[in-house]
Design an enzyme around this catalytic site. Structure first.
Site, mmCIF file in Angstrom:
data_model
loop_
_atom_site.group_PDB
_atom_site.id
_atom_site.type_symbol
_atom_site.label_atom_id
_atom_site.label_comp_id
_atom_site.label_asym_id
_atom_site.label_seq_id
_atom_site.Cartn_x
_atom_site.Cartn_y
_atom_site.Cartn_z
ATOM 1 N N ASP A 51 -4.504 2.494 -4.398
ATOM 2 C CA ASP A 51 -3.091 2.616 -4.130
ATOM 3 C C ASP A 51 -2.494 1.519 -3.617
ATOM 4 O O ASP A 51 -1.439 1.427 -3.060
ATOM 5 C CB ASP A 51 -2.579 3.868 -3.473
ATOM 6 C CG ASP A 51 -3.485 3.997 -2.209
ATOM 7 O OD1 ASP A 51 -4.230 3.006 -1.706
ATOM 8 O OD2 ASP A 51 -3.178 5.002 -1.487
ATOM 9 N N ASP A 98 0.799 -0.991 -0.140
ATOM 10 C CA ASP A 98 0.002 -0.117 -0.005
ATOM 11 C C ASP A 98 0.979 1.386 0.078
ATOM 12 O O ASP A 98 1.660 1.180 0.969
ATOM 13 C CB ASP A 98 -0.969 -0.111 1.294
ATOM 14 C CG ASP A 98 -1.961 1.052 1.273
ATOM 15 O OD1 ASP A 98 -2.133 1.619 0.284
ATOM 16 O OD2 ASP A 98 -2.189 1.330 2.229
ATOM 17 N N TYR A 99 0.570 2.082 -1.141
ATOM 18 C CA TYR A 99 1.476 3.491 -1.000
ATOM 19 C C TYR A 99 0.699 4.458 0.037
ATOM 20 O O TYR A 99 -0.359 4.273 0.274
ATOM 21 C CB TYR A 99 1.148 4.249 -2.470
ATOM 22 C CG TYR A 99 2.160 3.744 -3.380
ATOM 23 C CD1 TYR A 99 3.300 3.944 -3.300
ATOM 24 C CD2 TYR A 99 1.294 3.332 -4.592
ATOM 25 C CE1 TYR A 99 4.198 3.654 -4.269
ATOM 26 C CE2 TYR A 99 2.200 2.882 -5.779
ATOM 27 C CZ TYR A 99 3.711 3.040 -5.508
ATOM 28 O OH TYR A 99 4.567 2.792 -6.611
#
Length: 248
Positions: free
Chosen positions: A197, A20-21
């Site tokens: 994301d 996960d960004y």
């Protein structure tokens, strides 16, 4: 949460890995606008919502309450989507005047962000489009509509598309690179899903460490911005029950 729990690996004994960004759209906003306050906060690894609350409320970061941070989180992400004072008032359940004051204070503290957003709207009016970091265009005919409501939609699109579009470009580039590397290494691990994301993989236990390292390196290195990209890696037996993988 129950839907996430239903996602399990396709093979017995395998694990799911989620990457996960962290706050990717705000990091892209910092890069595109060049705002010194935003860039400095991300460069030093500070909590951007706590940092914003400290600036807006005029208190030290360690004095920021959870309520203050939550309000500034709504503003930070709302700005990206062109949220109005009316929308923020509804979001936070506060008077319109208080929401308008918050937004005004935000742009006083982050003046370069205001200039960047205005520039995107003017560019879209003049050229008919805005574009992402990789040059992908989003045409915005709504800005020339005779309908005021549609023109407001166009303004929100002009503000949001370069940021959200660049985030989409970023994760797609990372996906292409990861897929090529998985094939090159002949790994059994598979990329399953992309949701905003976040990327989701399934992996046999013996590949977990290698996959964690590969995914983190490729996602964080997919583009070079003026602020660091950070990715959180988690693993577990399903998409809900995940624990963070440290030191990858």
């Amino acid at each position: 949460r129950q839907i996430r729990k239903a996602f399990i690996p396709g093979h017995a004994g395998w694990r799911l890995l989620a990457a996960d960004y962290s706050q990717i759209e705000l990091r892209i906003l910092a890069h595109l606008s060049g705002d010194e306050q935003l860039v400095e906060a991300f460069a030093n690894g500070r909590d951007i919502h706590r940092s914003t609350a400290s600036l807006i409320y005029g208190v030290p970061e360690d004095a920021v309450t959870p309520e203050m941070r939550s309000a500034m989180k709504a503003i930070n992400f709302g700005i990206i989507y062109g949220m109005s004072a009316h929308g923020l008032a509804q979001e936070l359940q506060i008077p319109y005047e208080e929401a308008a004051a918050f937004i005004g204070a935000y742009f006083e503290r982050y003046p370069t962000v205001r200039a960047f957003l205005d520039q995107q709207i003017e560019h879209a009016r003049g050229q008919g489009y805005v574009q992402t970091l990789l040059g992908r265009r989003r045409y915005i005919p709504e800005l020339t509509s005779p309908d005021p409501a549609l023109r407001q939609v166009g303004q929100r699109l002009a503000v949001n598309a370069p940021i959200q579009g660049s985030a989409a470009d970023l994760i797609k580039r990372a996906m292409v690179q990861i897929d090529a590397e998985l094939t090159h290494r002949r790994m059994a691990s598979r990329m399953l899903l992309q949701v905003h994301d976040e990327l989701l993989f399934e992996t046999p236990p013996e590949e977990l460490q290698a996959l964690s390292t590969l995914v983190k390196q490729r996602m964080e290195g997919a583009m070079t911005l003026t602020v660091p990209l950070t990715v959180t890696i988690k693993t577990g037996p399903n998409w809900l029950e995940l624990t963070e993988v440290k030191g990858r």
